[in-house]
Design a protein around this motif. Structure first.
Motif, PDB file in Angstrom:
ATOM      1  N   PRO A  45       0.794  -1.241   0.000  1.00  0.00           N
ATOM      2  CA  PRO A  45       0.000   0.000   0.000  1.00  0.00           C
ATOM      3  C   PRO A  45       0.821   1.282   0.000  1.00  0.00           C
ATOM      4  N   ASP A  46       2.118   1.186   0.322  1.00  0.00           N
ATOM      5  CA  ASP A  46       2.957   2.391   0.301  1.00  0.00           C
ATOM      6  C   ASP A  46       3.033   3.008  -1.088  1.00  0.00           C
ATOM      7  N   TYR A  47       2.731   2.218  -2.120  1.00  0.00           N
ATOM      8  CA  TYR A  47       2.829   2.720  -3.491  1.00  0.00           C
ATOM      9  C   TYR A  47       1.487   3.182  -4.033  1.00  0.00           C
ATOM     10  N   ASN A  48       0.505   3.307  -3.163  1.00  0.00           N
ATOM     11  CA  ASN A  48      -0.793   3.801  -3.597  1.00  0.00           C
ATOM     12  C   ASN A  48      -0.632   5.176  -4.255  1.00  0.00           C
ATOM     13  N   LEU A  49      -1.437   5.429  -5.253  1.00  0.00           N
ATOM     14  CA  LEU A  49      -1.432   6.636  -6.086  1.00  0.00           C
ATOM     15  C   LEU A  49      -0.428   6.545  -7.231  1.00  0.00           C
ATOM     16  N   ARG A  50       0.445   5.515  -7.230  1.00  0.00           N
ATOM     17  CA  ARG A  50       1.262   5.270  -8.408  1.00  0.00           C
ATOM     18  C   ARG A  50       0.386   4.565  -9.444  1.00  0.00           C
ATOM     19  N   MET A  51       0.825   4.535 -10.680  1.00  0.00           N
ATOM     20  CA  MET A  51       0.076   3.916 -11.757  1.00  0.00           C
ATOM     21  C   MET A  51      -0.206   2.452 -11.428  1.00  0.00           C
ATOM     22  N   SER A  52      -1.463   2.038 -11.528  1.00  0.00           N
ATOM     23  CA  SER A  52      -1.870   0.667 -11.188  1.00  0.00           C
ATOM     24  C   SER A  52      -2.699   0.083 -12.330  1.00  0.00           C
ATOM     25  N   GLY A  53      -2.973  -1.215 -12.239  1.00  0.00           N
ATOM     26  CA  GLY A  53      -3.782  -1.865 -13.257  1.00  0.00           C
ATOM     27  C   GLY A  53      -5.182  -1.282 -13.345  1.00  0.00           C
ATOM     28  N   ARG A  54      -5.770  -0.950 -12.209  1.00  0.00           N
ATOM     29  CA  ARG A  54      -7.117  -0.371 -12.194  1.00  0.00           C
ATOM     30  C   ARG A  54      -7.132   0.966 -12.949  1.00  0.00           C
ATOM     31  N   ILE A  55      -6.136   1.782 -12.701  1.00  0.00           N
ATOM     32  CA  ILE A  55      -6.049   3.076 -13.377  1.00  0.00           C
ATOM     33  C   ILE A  55      -5.893   2.882 -14.882  1.00  0.00           C
ATOM     34  N   VAL A  56      -5.047   1.928 -15.268  1.00  0.00           N
ATOM     35  CA  VAL A  56      -4.797   1.691 -16.688  1.00  0.00           C
ATOM     36  C   VAL A  56      -6.069   1.233 -17.395  1.00  0.00           C
ATOM     37  N   LYS A  57      -6.844   0.343 -16.765  1.00  0.00           N
ATOM     38  CA  LYS A  57      -8.093  -0.109 -17.378  1.00  0.00           C
ATOM     39  C   LYS A  57      -9.059   1.060 -17.583  1.00  0.00           C
ATOM     40  N   ALA A  58      -9.131   1.934 -16.593  1.00  0.00           N
ATOM     41  CA  ALA A  58     -10.017   3.095 -16.720  1.00  0.00           C
ATOM     42  C   ALA A  58      -9.556   4.016 -17.843  1.00  0.00           C
ATOM     43  N   LEU A  59      -8.243   4.227 -17.943  1.00  0.00           N
ATOM     44  CA  LEU A  59      -7.715   5.080 -19.003  1.00  0.00           C
ATOM     45  C   LEU A  59      -7.912   4.443 -20.374  1.00  0.00           C
ATOM     46  N   LYS A  60      -7.769   3.132 -20.436  1.00  0.00           N
ATOM     47  CA  LYS A  60      -7.978   2.422 -21.697  1.00  0.00           C
ATOM     48  C   LYS A  60      -9.428   2.570 -22.155  1.00  0.00           C
ATOM     49  N   ALA A  61     -10.360   2.511 -21.211  1.00  0.00           N
ATOM     50  CA  ALA A  61     -11.770   2.706 -21.546  1.00  0.00           C
ATOM     51  C   ALA A  61     -12.011   4.126 -22.063  1.00  0.00           C
ATOM     52  N   ARG A  62     -11.367   5.087 -21.429  1.00  0.00           N
ATOM     53  CA  ARG A  62     -11.537   6.480 -21.867  1.00  0.00           C
ATOM     54  C   ARG A  62     -10.946   6.697 -23.256  1.00  0.00           C
ATOM     55  N   LEU A  63      -9.789   6.092 -23.510  1.00  0.00           N
ATOM     56  CA  LEU A  63      -9.175   6.203 -24.835  1.00  0.00           C
ATOM     57  C   LEU A  63     -10.082   5.602 -25.906  1.00  0.00           C
ATOM     58  N   ALA A  64     -10.636   4.422 -25.627  1.00  0.00           N
ATOM     59  CA  ALA A  64     -11.510   3.756 -26.602  1.00  0.00           C
ATOM     60  C   ALA A  64     -12.759   4.589 -26.876  1.00  0.00           C
ATOM     61  N   LEU A  65     -13.312   5.189 -25.824  1.00  0.00           N
ATOM     62  CA  LEU A  65     -14.508   6.021 -25.995  1.00  0.00           C
ATOM     63  C   LEU A  65     -14.185   7.252 -26.831  1.00  0.00           C
ATOM     64  N   PHE A  66     -13.021   7.829 -26.590  1.00  0.00           N
ATOM     65  CA  PHE A  66     -12.552   8.991 -27.353  1.00  0.00           C
ATOM     66  C   PHE A  66     -12.398   8.625 -28.827  1.00  0.00           C
ATOM     67  N   ALA A  67     -11.755   7.485 -29.112  1.00  0.00           N
ATOM     68  CA  ALA A  67     -11.514   7.060 -30.490  1.00  0.00           C
ATOM     69  C   ALA A  67     -12.813   6.715 -31.212  1.00  0.00           C
ATOM     70  N   ALA A  68     -13.785   6.162 -30.462  1.00  0.00           N
ATOM     71  CA  ALA A  68     -15.039   5.715 -31.067  1.00  0.00           C
ATOM     72  C   ALA A  68     -15.948   6.860 -31.484  1.00  0.00           C
ATOM     73  N   SER A  69     -15.686   8.054 -30.987  1.00  0.00           N
ATOM     74  CA  SER A  69     -16.544   9.208 -31.252  1.00  0.00           C
ATOM     75  C   SER A  69     -16.755   9.430 -32.746  1.00  0.00           C
ATOM     76  N   PRO A  70     -17.957   9.864 -33.134  1.00  0.00           N
ATOM     77  CA  PRO A  70     -18.206  10.228 -34.542  1.00  0.00           C
ATOM     78  C   PRO A  70     -17.264  11.320 -35.046  1.00  0.00           C
ATOM     79  N   SER A  71     -16.689  12.088 -34.123  1.00  0.00           N
ATOM     80  CA  SER A  71     -15.734  13.121 -34.530  1.00  0.00           C
ATOM     81  C   SER A  71     -14.422  12.517 -35.012  1.00  0.00           C
TER      82      SER A  71
END
Length: 339
Positions: free
Chosen positions: A231-257
């Motif tokens: 837990p000392d490394y909390n707030l560093r990049m983690s798998g949970r954060i990466v999955k959330a960012l990957k979802a955001r990237l996919a949503l951004f790319a999928a946009s009609p724009s």
């Protein structure tokens, strides 16, 4: 007397020769170079931590750059842009500087590839440090390219939907920075690939819960695991954060724009659902929302994915700027009638 004069002249000439030689040869200033960094754990990690610089926070108040709000400060960057000041020298929305963080991360990846750093004399701990920090580096490289793509991707003069240059190597100051842009989709796929590489190395969370250890780390002694991924490394990049960012990237790319692609919508839904399922799905979300200013606790704020650390002394600077004058604020951001 003549001998003394000769002696002085000879000494003067010799001194001059020695002095010239000293001037021509640089003095060793005892400066450390990258050869030292590649063998010193703290210095190497410092290179990686530079990748956390220039992360984009939530307090940019960019609603004032849309039809939703107006900023009442005359020196506000969005207001200045709206009044016609936007040009090559003044672009407060530019994110080209994020390439600096990309280069730091690439340098770190070069350093750990040498395999000379000893994080710990314990072989298991040492191996896990390598895995986790390499995962952080891939994730940070992907995230900074995502930032740059958001700000600078779009249709070029040729009519092609363009992405941004994707840097995977460290470039020296005198190197060639004329890296061509990838297509928009190729940039998205490159970012996705780095996120996937990070997911193969990072723990989902930095936790002391042994039952929550990822399968890739279950072969290691748990006490050793806690040293590298506790837990000392909390707030560093983690798998949970990466999955959330990957979802955001996919949503951004999928946009009609941009790509207007159902496949990316599916990726966004899949990655987001995996993150949600770790807290019990939609029913695990707080029914009344969350207060961002409270102490961060994964058990209490399960839907909070990533946040900066909270200062020890509470501050009211944001409230002072944003509250209306009737409650002693400056009313800096004002919603429009359209909103």
């Amino acid at each position: 007397m003549k001998n003394l004069v000769k002696y002085i002249v000879v000494m003067f000439v010799l001194t001059g020769i020695i002095s010239c030689d000293t001037i021509l040869e640089p003095i060793d200033e005892n400066r450390l170079d990258f050869d030292f960094v590649s063998s010193d754990p703290a210095s190497a990690e410092g290179i990686l931590l530079n990748g956390y610089s220039s992360l984009v926070d939530q307090f940019s108040y960019n609603e004032a750059a849309t039809d939703d709000a107006v900023n009442n400060q005359l020196n506000n960057n969005f207001k200045r842009m709206a009044l016609g000041e936007l040009n090559a020298q003044f672009n407060p929305t530019s994110r080209w500087n994020n390439y600096e963080s990309v280069l730091w991360v690439n340098k770190f990846l070069e350093i750990i590839e040498l395999g000379e750093i000893v994080w710990s004399r314990n072989e298991e701990i040492n191996e896990m440090f390598y895995m986790r920090m390499e995962g952080e580096a891939y994730a940070l490289r992907a995230l900074h390219h995502f930032y740059i793509l958001q700000a600078h991707g779009g249709v070029g003069t040729s009519g092609e939907l363009l992405g941004v240059p994707y840097l995977t190597e460290f470039i020296e100051s005198d190197g060639d920075f004329n890296t061509p842009r990838l297509s928009f989709e190729a940039t998205v796929e490159a970012i996705m690939a780095d996120f996937d590489a990070a997911l193969a190395l990072l723990p989902t969370d930095y936790s002391a819960d042994q039952s929550a250890v990822n399968s890739i780390y279950q072969q290691y002694d748990f006490d050793n695991y806690l040293v590298a991924n506790g837990p000392d490394y909390n707030l560093r990049m983690s798998g949970r954060i990466v999955k959330a960012l990957k979802a955001r990237l996919a949503l951004f790319a999928a946009s009609p724009s941009f790509l207007n692609d159902q496949g990316y919508y599916n990726i966004a839904a899949t990655e987001a659902s995996e993150v949600l399922n770790t807290i019990g799905g939609v029913s695990g979300l707080a029914s009344n929302g969350l207060d961002y200013y409270k102490t961060y606790d994964r058990n209490d704020d399960a839907e909070m994915i990533w946040r900066g650390s909270i200062q020890n002394n509470p501050a009211s600077g944001i409230e002072k700027r944003m509250f209306p004058p009737s409650v002693n604020g400056n009313g800096e951001i004002n919603p429009t009638q359209n909103l």
